[in-house]
Scaffold this active site. Structure first.
Site, mmCIF file in Angstrom:
data_model
loop_
_atom_site.group_PDB
_atom_site.id
_atom_site.type_symbol
_atom_site.label_atom_id
_atom_site.label_comp_id
_atom_site.label_asym_id
_atom_site.label_seq_id
_atom_site.Cartn_x
_atom_site.Cartn_y
_atom_site.Cartn_z
ATOM 1 N N LYS A 42 0.848 -1.201 0.000
ATOM 2 C CA LYS A 42 0.000 0.000 0.000
ATOM 3 C C LYS A 42 0.884 1.252 0.000
ATOM 4 C CE LYS A 42 -0.236 -0.156 5.056
ATOM 5 N NZ LYS A 42 -1.015 -0.674 6.199
ATOM 6 N N ARG A 139 -10.290 0.388 14.851
ATOM 7 C CA ARG A 139 -10.294 1.050 13.537
ATOM 8 C C ARG A 139 -11.469 0.513 12.723
ATOM 9 N NH1 ARG A 139 -4.569 1.332 10.434
ATOM 10 N NH2 ARG A 139 -4.927 -0.894 10.109
ATOM 11 N N HIS A 169 -5.748 -7.091 13.638
ATOM 12 C CA HIS A 169 -4.541 -6.268 13.511
ATOM 13 C C HIS A 169 -4.115 -5.790 14.897
ATOM 14 C CE1 HIS A 169 -1.649 -3.857 11.397
ATOM 15 N NE2 HIS A 169 -2.167 -2.707 11.750
ATOM 16 N N ARG A 222 1.234 -10.543 7.387
ATOM 17 C CA ARG A 222 1.155 -9.358 6.520
ATOM 18 C C ARG A 222 2.444 -8.559 6.741
ATOM 19 N NH1 ARG A 222 -3.736 -9.462 9.337
ATOM 20 N NH2 ARG A 222 -3.106 -7.578 10.464
ATOM 21 N N TYR A 268 14.445 32.098 2.184
ATOM 22 C CA TYR A 268 13.242 32.871 2.541
ATOM 23 C C TYR A 268 13.249 33.281 4.012
ATOM 24 C CZ TYR A 268 10.931 31.521 -1.827
ATOM 25 O OH TYR A 268 10.588 31.354 -3.139
ATOM 26 N N CYS A 314 13.053 25.439 0.625
ATOM 27 C CA CYS A 314 12.112 25.982 -0.357
ATOM 28 C C CYS A 314 11.346 24.829 -1.019
ATOM 29 C CB CYS A 314 12.853 26.772 -1.424
ATOM 30 S SG CYS A 314 14.040 27.968 -0.774
ATOM 31 N N ASP A 316 11.606 23.684 -4.045
ATOM 32 C CA ASP A 316 12.405 22.856 -4.956
ATOM 33 C C ASP A 316 13.902 22.874 -4.673
ATOM 34 O OD1 ASP A 316 9.955 22.684 -6.667
ATOM 35 O OD2 ASP A 316 10.383 24.816 -6.841
HETATM 36 C C1 LIG Z 1 -0.201 -1.602 6.868
HETATM 37 C C2 LIG Z 1 -0.727 -2.835 7.471
HETATM 38 C C3 LIG Z 1 0.110 -3.933 7.715
HETATM 39 C C4 LIG Z 1 1.606 -3.876 7.548
HETATM 40 O O1 LIG Z 1 2.195 -3.425 8.753
HETATM 41 P P1 LIG Z 1 3.773 -3.280 8.927
HETATM 42 O O2 LIG Z 1 3.923 -2.767 10.292
HETATM 43 O O3 LIG Z 1 4.216 -2.308 7.895
HETATM 44 O O4 LIG Z 1 4.348 -4.630 8.706
HETATM 45 C C5 LIG Z 1 -0.477 -5.101 8.164
HETATM 46 N N1 LIG Z 1 -1.803 -5.182 8.380
HETATM 47 C C6 LIG Z 1 -2.636 -4.140 8.180
HETATM 48 C C7 LIG Z 1 -4.094 -4.301 8.453
HETATM 49 C C8 LIG Z 1 -2.135 -2.935 7.731
HETATM 50 O O5 LIG Z 1 -2.954 -1.902 7.557
#
Ligand SMILES: *Cc1c(COP(=O)(O)O)cnc(C)c1O
Length: 385
Positions: A42, A139, A169, A222, A268, A314, A316
């Site tokens: 992602k 979440r 998660h 994951r 600046y 700045c 750029d």
């Molecule tokens: C982004 C995400 C992960 C990956 O987590 P890391 O800490 O980058 O390994 C795993 N599960 C879910 C639901 C996420 O949103």
């Protein structure tokens, strides 16, 4: 391939694809062959670039890809990625049809959503679903046994729907204290027991969980931040069972060098005033590249030496104070190594009072990504081309 005809600026990100491969192989060995690896790509693969990372992950042992948004998944499909892709965030029920048609797997946690989504699936298409359980992250996800049972039942009532996975998660897997993670795991186990039939993939662990909680591997991990070679946090960096190789480094070159006199000002707002005779170098990157104004006062590497960023950054360009004159075109490293000295992305994150995840994501798409396998230039990602 020569990178010079792929872009025409002297600021770029190098991505070491061998490092991505190495990190995946390390975690694969660590978790064992029964546990599948879902590479999390992602957010433009945490700033590393979707496609090369997805391809490298898949040829290095990952079986699945994960993204946050359906559009990210469809982008991967349009570009020839055929592996299973799971959207970890919420999608619109109206988009269930295209997801099914493109064989993109979606996250679900609401019965009405599922009923509605099923009406958008055409013909013989099947939509693969992962049921998200909120065990303490707060979440998205279902929280109760009743919801799990009901959703499982509704999915089985629709021939166009298939329950492919169930997951949760962790909120604190990157901390040494395991108490809250233990509570989350216990809640997840309770929810799993409500199922008539366990789906093929049960998953709970992000990188931190995968590397520190053997009790939470289930059938798939994951794997995000540590695929890119970064520890999920400073706190657990010392207890990781594998060595990680960072894949990303960030470089630029000197475009102008001048001597200024005491009292002369830089950038600046004239916030920087020279105390002495000083050498000032100009770098061709700024906040439009993700090198934000807060980087003022931080350091970069030139000739293996750390030198300060002076004056306001700045859009750029930005300026650095040099110990002496250097030739134009001298390489300057913003993140990475030079002559046995290095600036870690973690140090940038600390300066910005954030986490390295955010720093990597913030390097804007205007900065070309240059992909390497060893000394071989593989490709260049430049959306401006
Ligand atoms: C982004 C995400 C992960 C990956 O987590 P890391 O800490 O980058 O390994 C795993 N599960 C879910 C639901 C996420 O949103």
């Amino acid at each position: 391939m020569d990178s010079h005809n792929q872009f025409h600026r002297d600021t770029w990100v190098d991505i070491d694809l061998d490092a991505i491969q190495y990190n995946i192989q390390q975690v694969a060995e660590q978790v064992g062959a029964e546990v599948s690896i879902m590479a999390v790509v992602k957010g433009n693969a945490y700033g590393h670039g979707y496609l090369q990372i997805a391809k490298t992950a898949l040829r290095s042992g990952a079986s699945h890809l994960a993204v946050a948004l359906l559009d990210e998944a469809l982008f991967l499909r349009r570009n020839g990625i055929e592996a299973p892709i799971v959207v970890l965030g919420a999608s619109r029920a109206e988009d269930a049809g295209i997801a099914a048609q493109q064989q993109v797997q979606l996250t679900v946690f609401n019965v009405e959503w599922i009923e509605k989504a099923s009406t958008y699936i055409s013909g013989d298409d099947t939509l693969f679903l992962h049921l998200k359980c909120d065990t303490g992250m707060g979440r998205i996800g279902v929280k109760t046994a009743d919801e799990v049972k009901k959703i499982e039942k509704v999915i089985y009532q629709h021939a166009s729907l298939h329950l492919e996975g169930i997951f949760t998660h962790f909120a604190t897997a990157d901390q040494i204290d395991r108490t809250y993670g233990d509570e989350q795991l216990a809640r997840f186990q309770q929810l799993l027991e409500q199922l008539e039939k366990r789906p093929h993939f049960v998953h709970a662990s992000n990188s931190a969980g995968a590397l520190t909680r053997e009790d939470s591997l289930f059938s798939l991990i994951r794997f995000g931040i540590s695929m890119y070679g970064l520890s999920p946090s400073d706190e657990i960096a010392g207890i990781l069972p594998i060595k990680l190789k960072p894949a990303l480094s960030f470089h630029t070159t000197l475009t102008h060098v001048k001597k200024i006199m005491p009292g002369e000002k830089v950038s600046y707002g004239s916030t920087y005033v020279a105390d002495h005779q000083e050498w000032i170098g100009t770098l061709p990157l700024g906040y439009a590249d993700g090198w934000i104004r807060k980087m003022q006062g931080f350091e970069v590497l030139i000739d293996g030496v750390k030198v300060p960023i002076v004056g306001r950054v700045c859009m750029d360009q930005c300026m650095i104070r040099l110990p002496q004159s250097f030739p134009l075109g001298t390489k300057v490293t913003l993140i990475g190594e030079q002559k046995n000295n290095k600036i870690l992305i973690d140090e940038v994150a600390r300066h910005l009072e954030t986490i390295h995840y955010e720093v990597a994501c913030a390097i804007s798409s205007r900065v070309p990504r240059v992909y390497w396998q060893g000394k071989e230039l593989i490709s260049v990602l430049n959306p401006l081309k």
